[in-house]
Design a protein around this motif. Sequence first.
Motif, PDB file in Angstrom:
ATOM      1  N   ASP A 170      79.709  -1.402  23.649  1.00  0.00           N
ATOM      2  CA  ASP A 170      80.963  -1.086  22.962  1.00  0.00           C
ATOM      3  C   ASP A 170      82.165  -1.220  23.895  1.00  0.00           C
ATOM      4  N   PHE A 171      81.947  -0.902  25.178  1.00  0.00           N
ATOM      5  CA  PHE A 171      83.012  -0.987  26.187  1.00  0.00           C
ATOM      6  C   PHE A 171      82.378  -1.430  27.497  1.00  0.00           C
ATOM      7  N   VAL A 172      83.221  -1.947  28.392  1.00  0.00           N
ATOM      8  CA  VAL A 172      82.763  -2.240  29.750  1.00  0.00           C
ATOM      9  C   VAL A 172      83.675  -1.472  30.694  1.00  0.00           C
ATOM     10  N   ILE A 173      83.105  -0.940  31.761  1.00  0.00           N
ATOM     11  CA  ILE A 173      83.932  -0.353  32.827  1.00  0.00           C
ATOM     12  C   ILE A 173      83.713  -1.197  34.077  1.00  0.00           C
ATOM     13  N   ALA A 174      84.820  -1.608  34.695  1.00  0.00           N
ATOM     14  CA  ALA A 174      84.734  -2.468  35.879  1.00  0.00           C
ATOM     15  C   ALA A 174      85.996  -2.309  36.709  1.00  0.00           C
ATOM     16  N   ASP A 175      85.936  -2.790  37.944  1.00  0.00           N
ATOM     17  CA  ASP A 175      87.115  -2.779  38.821  1.00  0.00           C
ATOM     18  C   ASP A 175      88.197  -3.675  38.212  1.00  0.00           C
ATOM     19  N   ILE A 176      89.452  -3.303  38.417  1.00  0.00           N
ATOM     20  CA  ILE A 176      90.528  -3.972  37.675  1.00  0.00           C
ATOM     21  C   ILE A 176      90.623  -5.484  37.934  1.00  0.00           C
ATOM     22  N   ASP A 177      90.440  -5.921  39.182  1.00  0.00           N
ATOM     23  CA  ASP A 177      90.689  -7.343  39.433  1.00  0.00           C
ATOM     24  C   ASP A 177      89.632  -8.256  38.806  1.00  0.00           C
ATOM     25  N   PRO A 178      88.333  -7.990  39.000  1.00  0.00           N
ATOM     26  CA  PRO A 178      87.361  -8.804  38.264  1.00  0.00           C
ATOM     27  C   PRO A 178      87.507  -8.632  36.752  1.00  0.00           C
ATOM     28  N   ALA A 179      87.894  -7.418  36.296  1.00  0.00           N
ATOM     29  CA  ALA A 179      88.095  -7.209  34.851  1.00  0.00           C
ATOM     30  C   ALA A 179      89.215  -8.105  34.335  1.00  0.00           C
ATOM     31  N   LYS A 180      90.314  -8.180  35.093  1.00  0.00           N
ATOM     32  CA  LYS A 180      91.428  -9.049  34.686  1.00  0.00           C
ATOM     33  C   LYS A 180      90.974 -10.498  34.620  1.00  0.00           C
ATOM     34  N   ASN A 181      90.167 -10.893  35.600  1.00  0.00           N
ATOM     35  CA  ASN A 181      89.657 -12.266  35.618  1.00  0.00           C
ATOM     36  C   ASN A 181      88.785 -12.524  34.387  1.00  0.00           C
ATOM     37  N   CYS A 182      87.959 -11.543  34.026  1.00  0.00           N
ATOM     38  CA  CYS A 182      87.061 -11.704  32.874  1.00  0.00           C
ATOM     39  C   CYS A 182      87.826 -11.825  31.555  1.00  0.00           C
ATOM     40  N   VAL A 183      88.952 -11.121  31.414  1.00  0.00           N
ATOM     41  CA  VAL A 183      89.666 -11.155  30.123  1.00  0.00           C
ATOM     42  C   VAL A 183      90.673 -12.310  30.061  1.00  0.00           C
ATOM     43  N   LYS A 184      90.871 -12.984  31.191  1.00  0.00           N
ATOM     44  CA  LYS A 184      91.805 -14.117  31.230  1.00  0.00           C
ATOM     45  C   LYS A 184      91.396 -15.154  30.178  1.00  0.00           C
ATOM     46  N   GLY A 185      92.312 -15.490  29.300  1.00  0.00           N
ATOM     47  CA  GLY A 185      92.028 -16.511  28.286  1.00  0.00           C
ATOM     48  C   GLY A 185      91.181 -16.019  27.119  1.00  0.00           C
ATOM     49  N   ALA A 190      90.988  -6.841  26.049  1.00  0.00           N
ATOM     50  CA  ALA A 190      92.110  -6.236  26.786  1.00  0.00           C
ATOM     51  C   ALA A 190      91.555  -5.220  27.780  1.00  0.00           C
ATOM     52  N   ILE A 191      92.406  -4.776  28.708  1.00  0.00           N
ATOM     53  CA  ILE A 191      91.979  -3.743  29.666  1.00  0.00           C
ATOM     54  C   ILE A 191      92.914  -2.543  29.596  1.00  0.00           C
ATOM     55  N   SER A 192      92.344  -1.385  29.920  1.00  0.00           N
ATOM     56  CA  SER A 192      93.109  -0.127  29.894  1.00  0.00           C
ATOM     57  C   SER A 192      93.874   0.056  31.204  1.00  0.00           C
ATOM     58  N   ASP A 193      94.608   1.166  31.284  1.00  0.00           N
ATOM     59  CA  ASP A 193      95.183   1.591  32.563  1.00  0.00           C
ATOM     60  C   ASP A 193      94.036   2.059  33.473  1.00  0.00           C
ATOM     61  N   PHE A 194      94.364   2.364  34.727  1.00  0.00           N
ATOM     62  CA  PHE A 194      93.343   2.845  35.661  1.00  0.00           C
ATOM     63  C   PHE A 194      92.673   4.118  35.154  1.00  0.00           C
ATOM     64  N   VAL A 195      91.356   4.161  35.324  1.00  0.00           N
ATOM     65  CA  VAL A 195      90.576   5.353  35.003  1.00  0.00           C
ATOM     66  C   VAL A 195      90.342   6.172  36.284  1.00  0.00           C
ATOM     67  N   THR A 196      90.328   5.477  37.426  1.00  0.00           N
ATOM     68  CA  THR A 196      90.152   6.141  38.729  1.00  0.00           C
ATOM     69  C   THR A 196      91.094   5.485  39.737  1.00  0.00           C
ATOM     70  N   SER A 197      91.245   6.120  40.888  1.00  0.00           N
ATOM     71  CA  SER A 197      91.923   5.491  42.030  1.00  0.00           C
ATOM     72  C   SER A 197      90.895   5.373  43.144  1.00  0.00           C
ATOM     73  N   GLU A 198      90.707   4.169  43.683  1.00  0.00           N
ATOM     74  CA  GLU A 198      89.665   3.938  44.689  1.00  0.00           C
ATOM     75  C   GLU A 198      90.211   3.065  45.811  1.00  0.00           C
ATOM     76  N   ASP A 199      89.684   3.282  47.002  1.00  0.00           N
ATOM     77  CA  ASP A 199      90.049   2.460  48.160  1.00  0.00           C
ATOM     78  C   ASP A 199      88.908   1.520  48.506  1.00  0.00           C
ATOM     79  N   TYR A 200      89.227   0.260  48.770  1.00  0.00           N
ATOM     80  CA  TYR A 200      88.205  -0.663  49.286  1.00  0.00           C
ATOM     81  C   TYR A 200      88.277  -0.667  50.815  1.00  0.00           C
ATOM     82  N   ALA A 201      87.092  -0.689  51.434  1.00  0.00           N
ATOM     83  CA  ALA A 201      87.024  -0.795  52.894  1.00  0.00           C
ATOM     84  C   ALA A 201      85.764  -1.566  53.258  1.00  0.00           C
ATOM     85  N   ILE A 202      85.667  -1.910  54.536  1.00  0.00           N
ATOM     86  CA  ILE A 202      84.483  -2.619  55.030  1.00  0.00           C
ATOM     87  C   ILE A 202      83.490  -1.589  55.543  1.00  0.00           C
ATOM     88  N   ALA A 203      82.218  -1.779  55.177  1.00  0.00           N
ATOM     89  CA  ALA A 203      81.174  -0.839  55.601  1.00  0.00           C
ATOM     90  C   ALA A 203      80.341  -1.467  56.707  1.00  0.00           C
TER      91      ALA A 203
END
Length: 245
Positions: A170-185, A190-203
């Motif tokens: 019924d819905f997908v939850i994903a990180d905003i940038d790949p989500a934007k890429n998926c809905v392109k065209g 459509a995508i919602s506003d942010f559901v969380t705030s997260e930081d990316y870092a190198i592990a």
Amino acid sequence: MNKMIMAAVAALCVCGCSQNNDDAIKMITEATFPPYEFLRGQEIVGIDVEICRAIAQKLGKKFQCETVDFDSVIPAVISGKADLAAAGITVTEDRKKNVDFSIPYVTTGIVVVYSKSNPYTGPAQLKGKRIGVQGGTTSETYVLEQLGQEPERSRSPAEAVAALKAGRVDFVIADIDPAKNCVKGENDLAISDFVTSEDYAIAIKKGRPDLLKIIDETIAEIKSDGRLAKWVAEFTAEADSLKNK
Ligand code: GLN
């Protein structure tokens, strides 16, 4: 898009770098996550690849990159198979128990991808619904812990969105940038506003302070000299153009 998904399941791809070499800095990633990492033909490219290439350069080492399922990215640095795990990895308290994180290189978050014929109105609407996520991600954790239910797991954001289009979730939850890429065209998505705030870092594996210092210095440099912003713009445009092929 299908081409991208099929190519991404290839177990090993080199990123225009050296052959297997013990002296090289090895990056482990999961190349279905545009614009951070995706495939240009057989080559793994993206923002994270350039960050790790810059780290290898600063260390004066050759650079290699391999793609695996997201679940296997962090285990690869813990076991010593790779030096740098970079895959749009969100810093979480749980992951911090097993790996050390660099300073963050971006602040972002997850969003809900929905069909315009079933508009998303807010988190309460997600309860009891079939929610697609990429396995092993913070989106999966959100469904398990915040909604208290089992998600439908896919191997990539694109695969999860394909399930949404096919009516299997019924819905997908994903990180905003790949989500934007998926809905392109995709006119119905459509995508919602942010559901969380997260930081990316190198592990990296715990107990490598010298490596961590170089990584942090590199991240500070690419942020301040404009390289990071340039890569974000370039790889977002390239991933969007591949999506539309
Ligand atoms: N940022 C998310 C996480 O760390 C998703 C990363 C990914 O799928 N590559 O769980």
